[in-house]
Structure formats: structure tokens, C-alpha cells
Scaffold this motif. Structure first.
Motif, mmCIF file in Angstrom:
data_model
loop_
_atom_site.group_PDB
_atom_site.id
_atom_site.type_symbol
_atom_site.label_atom_id
_atom_site.label_comp_id
_atom_site.label_asym_id
_atom_site.label_seq_id
_atom_site.Cartn_x
_atom_site.Cartn_y
_atom_site.Cartn_z
ATOM 1 N N UNK A 37 0.766 -1.194 0.230
ATOM 2 C CA UNK A 37 0.071 -0.003 0.054
ATOM 3 C C UNK A 37 0.790 1.308 0.063
ATOM 4 N N UNK A 38 2.055 1.235 -0.071
ATOM 5 C CA UNK A 38 2.964 2.214 -0.019
ATOM 6 C C UNK A 38 2.602 3.330 -1.290
ATOM 7 N N UNK A 39 2.697 2.634 -2.345
ATOM 8 C CA UNK A 39 2.580 3.513 -3.799
ATOM 9 C C UNK A 39 1.343 4.026 -3.864
ATOM 10 N N UNK A 40 0.229 3.143 -3.499
ATOM 11 C CA UNK A 40 -1.144 3.904 -3.656
ATOM 12 C C UNK A 40 -1.349 5.024 -2.617
ATOM 13 N N UNK A 41 -0.804 4.810 -1.321
ATOM 14 C CA UNK A 41 -0.946 5.879 -0.278
ATOM 15 C C UNK A 41 -0.352 7.110 -0.649
ATOM 16 N N UNK A 42 0.480 7.189 -1.789
ATOM 17 C CA UNK A 42 1.099 8.493 -1.951
ATOM 18 C C UNK A 42 0.224 9.222 -2.879
ATOM 19 N N UNK A 43 -0.700 8.830 -3.226
ATOM 20 C CA UNK A 43 -1.988 9.616 -3.934
ATOM 21 C C UNK A 43 -2.645 10.521 -2.767
ATOM 22 N N UNK A 44 -2.456 10.060 -1.359
ATOM 23 C CA UNK A 44 -3.142 10.957 -0.264
ATOM 24 C C UNK A 44 -2.198 12.252 0.043
ATOM 25 N N UNK A 45 -0.921 12.352 -0.776
ATOM 26 C CA UNK A 45 -0.234 13.721 -0.556
ATOM 27 C C UNK A 45 -0.984 14.698 -1.406
ATOM 28 N N UNK A 46 -1.726 14.398 -2.379
ATOM 29 C CA UNK A 46 -2.154 15.414 -3.078
ATOM 30 C C UNK A 46 -3.450 16.174 -2.377
ATOM 31 N N UNK A 47 -4.323 15.698 -1.797
ATOM 32 C CA UNK A 47 -5.000 16.457 -1.137
ATOM 33 C C UNK A 47 -4.265 17.328 0.101
ATOM 34 N N UNK A 48 -3.189 16.850 0.404
ATOM 35 C CA UNK A 48 -2.616 17.667 1.631
ATOM 36 C C UNK A 48 -2.067 18.970 0.669
ATOM 37 N N UNK A 49 -1.341 18.700 -0.441
ATOM 38 C CA UNK A 49 -0.718 19.578 -1.360
ATOM 39 C C UNK A 49 -1.932 20.655 -1.757
ATOM 40 N N UNK A 50 -2.976 20.277 -1.954
ATOM 41 C CA UNK A 50 -4.235 21.112 -2.464
ATOM 42 C C UNK A 50 -4.598 21.977 -1.311
ATOM 43 N N UNK A 51 -4.693 21.411 -0.089
ATOM 44 C CA UNK A 51 -4.928 22.242 1.093
ATOM 45 C C UNK A 51 -3.876 23.175 1.483
ATOM 46 N N UNK A 52 -2.498 22.905 1.175
ATOM 47 C CA UNK A 52 -1.769 23.730 1.604
ATOM 48 C C UNK A 52 -1.719 24.933 0.188
ATOM 49 N N UNK A 53 -2.073 24.709 -0.837
ATOM 50 C CA UNK A 53 -2.240 25.700 -1.914
ATOM 51 C C UNK A 53 -3.266 26.564 -1.629
ATOM 52 N N UNK A 54 -4.339 26.086 -1.088
ATOM 53 C CA UNK A 54 -5.628 26.869 -0.736
ATOM 54 C C UNK A 54 -5.428 27.965 0.374
ATOM 55 N N UNK A 71 -0.136 25.628 6.636
ATOM 56 C CA UNK A 71 0.614 25.389 5.385
ATOM 57 C C UNK A 71 1.871 24.361 5.461
ATOM 58 N N UNK A 72 2.482 24.728 6.779
ATOM 59 C CA UNK A 72 3.562 24.113 7.330
ATOM 60 C C UNK A 72 3.143 22.500 7.554
ATOM 61 N N UNK A 73 2.119 22.302 8.068
ATOM 62 C CA UNK A 73 1.575 21.127 8.702
ATOM 63 C C UNK A 73 1.409 20.248 7.446
ATOM 64 N N UNK A 74 0.551 20.835 6.458
ATOM 65 C CA UNK A 74 0.090 20.250 5.353
ATOM 66 C C UNK A 74 1.239 19.748 4.285
ATOM 67 N N UNK A 75 2.346 20.637 4.075
ATOM 68 C CA UNK A 75 3.492 20.257 3.618
ATOM 69 C C UNK A 75 4.127 19.271 4.280
ATOM 70 N N UNK A 76 4.334 19.114 5.419
ATOM 71 C CA UNK A 76 5.042 18.295 6.156
ATOM 72 C C UNK A 76 4.574 17.051 6.040
ATOM 73 N N UNK A 77 3.136 16.804 6.265
ATOM 74 C CA UNK A 77 2.406 15.335 5.824
ATOM 75 C C UNK A 77 2.628 14.755 4.856
ATOM 76 N N UNK A 78 2.378 15.853 3.693
ATOM 77 C CA UNK A 78 2.542 15.308 2.276
ATOM 78 C C UNK A 78 3.933 14.801 2.108
ATOM 79 N N UNK A 79 4.963 15.407 2.638
ATOM 80 C CA UNK A 79 6.159 14.857 2.390
ATOM 81 C C UNK A 79 6.558 13.766 3.093
#
Length: 120
Positions: A37-54, A71-79
Motif C-alpha cells: 500500500x506504499x505506492x497507492x498511499x502516495x495519492x493521499x499527498x495530493x489533497x494535503x498539497x491542495x489544502x496547502x495551496x488553498x 501550510x507547514x503542517x500540510x506540506x510536512x504531512x505530504x512529504x
């Protein structure tokens, strides 16, 4: 005083490991059955980056300054999700699954910095 700080940091770490969604996800990926599930879980980084952008757009339009923390929290979680999803299953699959380094490393003759792959 040092004992109090140590106890507070231990309890904080335990709370964060147990209750924060990305930490729960990463703990599930680190198990033997969660590697797939490592690679499919990477798709969850997109909503975090979207929230950081908003939040960044809201800040630019004169929003409150505390959104910078989000923004810092969202970027950290996506990374965290991106790095764990991409790197950990590839590395540990070779070590857990075969009991040694991955075949690709042996065939290509890569020498890792910490000396885990021996030349054959």
C-alpha cells in the motif's frame, strides 16, 4: 525539571503516534502486509498539497497569519507520505522478502554507502 520534560515528550510522541492520521497510515505501511500500500498511499499527498495551496492563496489575499502553520503542517504531512510511500516499500521489500539485499542491487553491483551490499 529534566524528568518532567522527558515525560512530556514521551507522552506527546505517544499521543501523536496513536491519534494523528498520517502517523497511523505510516505505521500501517511499515508492517509486512502494508508494503503493497506504499505506492497507492502516495495519492493521499495530493489533497494535503491542495489544502496547502488553498491556505497559501488565502494568506496572499489577506487571511490570518495562523494559516501559515497549517501550510507547514500540510506540506510536512505530504512529504512524509511521499517519502515513505516511495522509498520504504522498495528498500524493505528486498530486505524483508528475500532476507537480503534486493536482486537489482546485486545484479547491477551497487555499493551502498553503509556497506550493506557486498560485491560478488
Amino acid at each position: 525539571m529534566l524528568r518532567l520534560l522527558w515525560a512530556a515528550s514521551v507522552h506527546t510522541r505517544y499521543f501523536l503516534r496513536r491519534c494523528m492520521p498520517t502517523n497511523i497510515l505510516l505505521d500501517a505501511i511499515r508492517t509486512r502486509h502494508g508494503l503493497r500500500w506504499g505506492i497507492p498511499a502516495m495519492l493521499l499527498a495530493a489533497p494535503y498539497l491542495l489544502a496547502a495551496s488553498i491556505c497559501t492563496n488565502l494568506i496572499a489575499d489577506g487571511g490570518p497569519g495562523w494559516l501559515n502553520l497549517l501550510v507547514l503542517l500540510f506540506c510536512w504531512n505530504s512529504l512524509k507520505i511521499l517519502i515513505m510511500g516511495w522509498g520504504y516499500p522498495q528498500v524493505s521489500d528486498g530486505w524483508i522478502g528475500s532476507g537480503g539485499p534486493c536482486q537489482g542491487c546485486r545484479v547491477l553491483g551497487f555499493e551502498l554507502d553503509w556497506g550493506l551490499v557486498a560485491d560478488r
